[in-house]
Design an enzyme around this catalytic site. Structure first.
Site, PDB file in Angstrom:
ATOM      1  N   PHE A 118       0.690  -1.214  -0.146  1.00  7.72           N
ATOM      2  CA  PHE A 118       0.016  -0.078   0.086  1.00  7.72           C
ATOM      3  C   PHE A 118       0.862   1.211  -0.059  1.00  7.72           C
ATOM      4  CE2 PHE A 118      -1.228  -0.898   4.753  1.00  7.72           C
ATOM      5  CZ  PHE A 118       0.094  -0.551   5.156  1.00  7.72           C
ATOM      6  N   GLU A 119       0.120   2.354  -0.271  1.00  8.45           N
ATOM      7  CA  GLU A 119       0.731   3.631  -0.327  1.00  8.45           C
ATOM      8  C   GLU A 119       1.576   3.721  -1.799  1.00  8.45           C
ATOM      9  OE1 GLU A 119      -0.479   5.730   0.863  1.00  8.45           O
ATOM     10  OE2 GLU A 119      -0.814   5.674   3.087  1.00  8.45           O
ATOM     11  N   GLY A 120       1.462   2.913  -2.640  1.00  9.83           N
ATOM     12  CA  GLY A 120       2.281   2.760  -3.919  1.00  9.83           C
ATOM     13  C   GLY A 120       3.157   1.503  -3.569  1.00  9.83           C
TER      14      GLY A 120
END
Length: 380
Positions: free
Chosen positions: A362-364
């Site tokens: 997550f968050e890229g």
């Protein structure tokens, strides 16, 4: 094991001491039950908010703590060392406040920020969709403007605190192309808004992750944050800060795994001596410690650049990449140190290993972080 931190002020040292006290009392004592039962920690975020821990990097004039980012991230790390799910949700809450704090009008800030930063209301970040994760420009959830405001239709996915949050930083399509995306501050409850069943995840069980279904829900015109078409700029600038939050959470998780492994290695004996005294095992622990220290140094470097007003996007991607890869390796090695016991739920390291995996996603994803870093090199 207490981390030997180099903090900039006595105030920061006092804040970290308070954080440890709260984390030991409120998080460490509850984490095993809630993660095992997959139950939500009712009242916990109100406690963190009352202690001032949910608005630390934001200005005092709107109820924030006015702390440097390097201090805020170390608070997140301390929380994550006790309970990763709560620390991640705390980071996401900070990320959800960012659009209003940075791109909102003064009236919007006065209206919403005090409650947000005091933790009286808790936020979620609603960017991803079932077919638009890393490719944020492919968003399909649409907000059609009419005389009464914006009518939102579509589906959002992978929302931390979904169905529980009091507000969402919601990114929707208001036009065409990458410049046709806008940011709305959405209420947690609205006619026409419903949530899917919480995802059945590998880890971070205590905080729900859900889809959201928008069926023509009406949001007032003053809930537009920034200008129409500015959504991707808002989302990406927020994510630079969010990636640092995840880097700090990953470092705290890795530190917890290292501490558990060192404690076990100092107590367990084989062939007449502690296993920590066997060179092969001792070297493994040394590599784990080096990885944790390196992760911490990397996110602090990026945070200090942010605090100085210098560009830090590349460093945020490096920190997220380095820290989350380190967390995955350190937690895996912690299971190895404990041997068969590490594979059981009698010790927390198996949970740490499961929790570490999502931090690479997550968050890229870390593949996206490598893409971001490589593009900066191509422009050099």
């Amino acid at each position: 094991m207490a981390v030997d931190r180099l903090l900039p002020t006595q105030e920061a040292e006092d804040l970290l001491a308070l954080t440890r006290e709260i984390a030991d009392k409120e998080l460490a004592t509850r984490v095993e039950r809630h993660e095992r039962e997959e139950s939500y920690p009712e009242g916990l975020f109100a406690t963190l908010g009352a202690a001032g821990l949910l608005g630390l990097p934001y200005p005092e004039e709107h109820g924030g703590g006015a702390q440097p980012y390097e201090v805020y991230l170390q608070v997140l790390e301390e929380l994550a060392a006790r309970w990763a799910a709560v620390a991640v949700a705390t980071s996401v809450h900070g990320l959800s406040c960012f659009p209003v704090a940075t791109f909102g009008t003064e009236e919007q800030r006065r209206r919403w920020l005090p409650e947000m930063l005091a933790g009286r209301i808790v936020g979620g970040y609603s960017l991803s969709e079932p077919q638009a994760g890393s490719d944020a420009a492919a968003l399909a959830c649409r907000a059609a403007k009419d005389a009464d405001g914006y009518r939102v239709t579509g589906t959002k996915a992978w929302i931390t605190h979904g169905g529980r949050a009091d507000f969402y930083a919601l990114f929707v399509r208001t036009g065409e192309g990458s410049r046709g995306i806008s940011c709305l501050l959405a209420p947690g409850r609205a006619e026409g808004l419903s949530f899917g069943r919480p995802e059945e995840k590998m880890g971070l069980h205590a905080i729900p992750t859900t889809t959201a279904n928008w069926d023509g829900a009406l949001l007032e015109p003053d809930r537009l944050i920034g200008a129409e078409g500015q959504g991707l700029q808002i989302a990406f600038s927020a994510l630079d800060s969010g990636r640092l939050g995840i880097a700090a959470c990953a470092t705290g998780l890795a530190q917890a795994a290292l501490d558990a492994a060192v404690e076990y290695a100092n107590e367990r004996t084989t062939f007449g001596k502690r296993i920590v005294d066997h060179q092969g095992l001792g070297f493994l622990l040394a590599d784990m410690a080096a990885a944790v220290d390196s992760a911490r140094a990397t996110y602090l470097d990026a945070a200090r650049r942010r605090d100085l007003g210098r560009p830090y996007g590349r460093q945020a991607s490096v920190a997220k990449l380095v820290a989350t890869d380190a967390a995955m390796k350190v937690t895996t090695d912690a299971v190895q140190v404990l041997g068969g016991y590490g594979y059981t739920r009698d010790f927390p390291v198996e949970r740490y290993m499961r929790e570490a995996k999502i931090m690479q996603i997550f968050e890229g994803t870390n593949q996206i972080q490598r893409l971001v870093i490589s593009r900066t090199l191509a422009r050099a």
